[in-house]
Design an enzyme around this catalytic site. Structure first.
Site, mmCIF file in Angstrom:
data_model
loop_
_atom_site.group_PDB
_atom_site.id
_atom_site.type_symbol
_atom_site.label_atom_id
_atom_site.label_comp_id
_atom_site.label_asym_id
_atom_site.label_seq_id
_atom_site.Cartn_x
_atom_site.Cartn_y
_atom_site.Cartn_z
ATOM 1 C CG HIS A 156 -1.484 -1.828 1.087
ATOM 2 N ND1 HIS A 156 -2.468 -1.440 0.447
ATOM 3 C CD2 HIS A 156 -1.225 -2.131 1.806
ATOM 4 C CE1 HIS A 156 -3.198 -3.025 0.955
ATOM 5 N NE2 HIS A 156 -2.159 -3.315 2.275
ATOM 6 C CB SER A 277 13.104 22.726 -15.210
ATOM 7 O OG SER A 277 12.476 23.954 -15.366
ATOM 8 C CE LYS A 283 11.515 19.216 -11.498
ATOM 9 N NZ LYS A 283 10.307 19.478 -11.305
ATOM 10 C CD GLU A 290 9.530 12.331 -15.544
ATOM 11 O OE1 GLU A 290 8.210 12.726 -15.862
ATOM 12 O OE2 GLU A 290 9.944 13.141 -14.190
#
Ligand code: ARG
Length: 458
Positions: A156, A277, A283, A290
């Site tokens: 979980h 970024s 970043k 992804e």
């Protein structure tokens, strides 16, 4: 421009409609396989005496010229010639003249295209299988390096029990091994020759299907001509196996993305596999992970797309089947590149072993250890569970962990609790003691790694 099939037509063609029907923008990827298939077919036509040896030799020479031109990027495909088969036939005609027209004796584009697809997929599935092996090797090497690295195991997405990071990696190794097995087993069904099924019903010419199948290196032959030209289950199986494989990569990527976050800081990807970024200078984004997670969606889409195309088709060939190609090419390309990226990314990934370990010392993932400890002292497990649950609640209220509870307090709960409880509660102990087969103990992970290395001949 006159069509190769234009005999019974007298209306004129419309370029925009031709463009809609054409597959050449994408099926030119089958050019090599199409020439290979034609070479086998013409050899058989010559050897069986269906055409003269002389004509067969002329056609063979013409096809070889086309193969050379293809290798040198000299072939220019046109929409007017619709698809790869008609484009190459037209080019052959330009090379050797009207004898080129004999190549299509006892053959249809229907068995031709199915043959091309089988040849293409066989080659690329073998390539993907090899890429999985390379990835499995990297996974095992990382797992071996991290057999004794302790991390929180989750259910979980909550800390559950401490585990070895090597164990976590070996879980993916096993998934990838099954993905590879599925692809390997599917080769049996990809490795079939539809050549000679002709349009749908076979042919009156005395062809030798075994000869062309052997020539093309196929392990077997479709024994029903309708089936051979109209099913695409070999592609569906590939798309399905690829969807499962991509789902595995996607889950792994999701974890990597989480682990790279400020909250986890379990791993760091190298710069090569990250991007910055345009506005936020700090970043470092796990874009490649992804993208693989995202690309799993298009592979599932390719599967659903083709299943939907196929499900209502009457036998035998229908032009709908032309829609089998783009999804297959897309999945081949997506799976192959995703595996390469994954392999490089995991190989280079930095693992923050201390952070991982520390995360298991400031949590309640040792609660099961305490309950098991009480159970081994004779307290029924359900009761032990209840006692520990209450203790966790009171610790949470005090802002401490089980390992911070003083011995007197433990002994107030049960006299059976002794000093050794603190060792029991250490996350390393929790991991090391899980020696059941396939468990997370160092010894069991080491065993898994050694078995995997044997399987990989390492
Ligand atoms: N381009 C076609 C395809 O990909 C080749 C087969 C065409 N056959 C036909 N009967 N129109 O499916």
């Amino acid at each position: 421009m006159a069509k190769l099939w234009g005999g019974r037509f007298d209306g004129k063609n419309e370029a925009w409609i031709d463009a809609f029907g054409a597959s050449i923008p994408f099926d030119q990827q089958l050019a090599k396989q199409d020439i290979t298939g034609s070479l086998a077919h013409v050899k058989m036509l010559g050897e069986t005496g269906i055409i003269s040896e002389e004509d067969a030799a002329a056609i063979t020479a013409g096809l070889q010229t086309l193969a050379e031109k293809l290798a040198n990027n000299e072939l220019i495909f046109t929409i007017e010639n619709e698809d790869i088969h008609l484009n190459l036939e037209k080019m052959l005609h330009d090379e050797i003249g009207p004898v080129a027209g004999k190549l299509h004796t006892a053959r249809s584009r229907n068995d031709q295209v199915a043959t091309d697809m089988h040849l293409y997929l066989k080659e690329h599935v073998q390539d993907i299988i090899e890429k999985i092996t390379t990835f499995r090797e990297v996974l095992v090497a990382k797992a071996e390096e991290h057999t004794e690295t302790i991390m929180p195991g989750y259910t979980h997405l909550q800390h559950a029990q401490p585990i070895s990071f090597g164990h976590h990696l070996m879980a993916y190794y096993n998934m990838l091994t099954r993905d590879q097995e599925r692809l390997t087993e599917s080769l049996k069904r990809i490795d079939l020759s539809p050549l000679g099924c002709a349009a749908l019903a076979g042919t009156t010419f005395p062809i030798d299907r075994q000869m062309t199948a052997n020539e093309l290196g196929f392990g077997g032959i479709y024994s029903n001509s309708l089936d051979g030209v109209s099913d695409r289950d070999f592609i569906l199986e590939f798309l399905s196996n690829s969807s499962i494989l991509m789902m595995h990569l996607s889950r792994f990527c999701e974890e990597i993305i989480l682990w790279c976050s400020h909250e986890f800081k379990f791993v760091e990807l190298t710069d090569t596999f990250s991007t910055g970024s345009s506005i936020m200078p700090q970043k470092k984004n796990p874009d490649m992970a992804e993208l693989i997670r995202g690309k799993s969606g298009r592979v599932v889409g390719d599967l659903i797309g083709l299943l939907t195309v196929m499900k209502g088709l009457p036998l035998a060939y229908n032009k709908d089947l032309q829609e089998d190609k783009e999804g297959m090419f897309d999945t081949v390309h997506t799976v192959a590149t995703s595996l390469e990226i994954m392999t490089g990314m995991i190989d280079a990934m930095k693992v923050h072993t201390q952070t991982m370990h520390d995360a298991t010392e400031k949590d309640f993932s040792n609660a099961t250890e305490l309950a098991d400890y009480l159970a081994t002292k004779g307290i029924p497990f359900r009761q032990a569970h209840e006692i520990v649950g209450k203790l966790v609640l009171s610790c949470t209220q005090k802002g401490i962990y089980l390992q911070d509870v003083p011995l007197e307090e433990y002994q107030a709960i049960s006299e059976l609790i002794e000093e050794d409880i603190y060792d029991t509660l250490a996350s390393k102990t929790a991991v090391v003691r899980r020696t059941s087969l396939g468990g997370t103990s160092f010894e069991q992970v080491e065993w898994q790694v050694q078995e995997a290395k044997k399987a990989l001949n390492k």
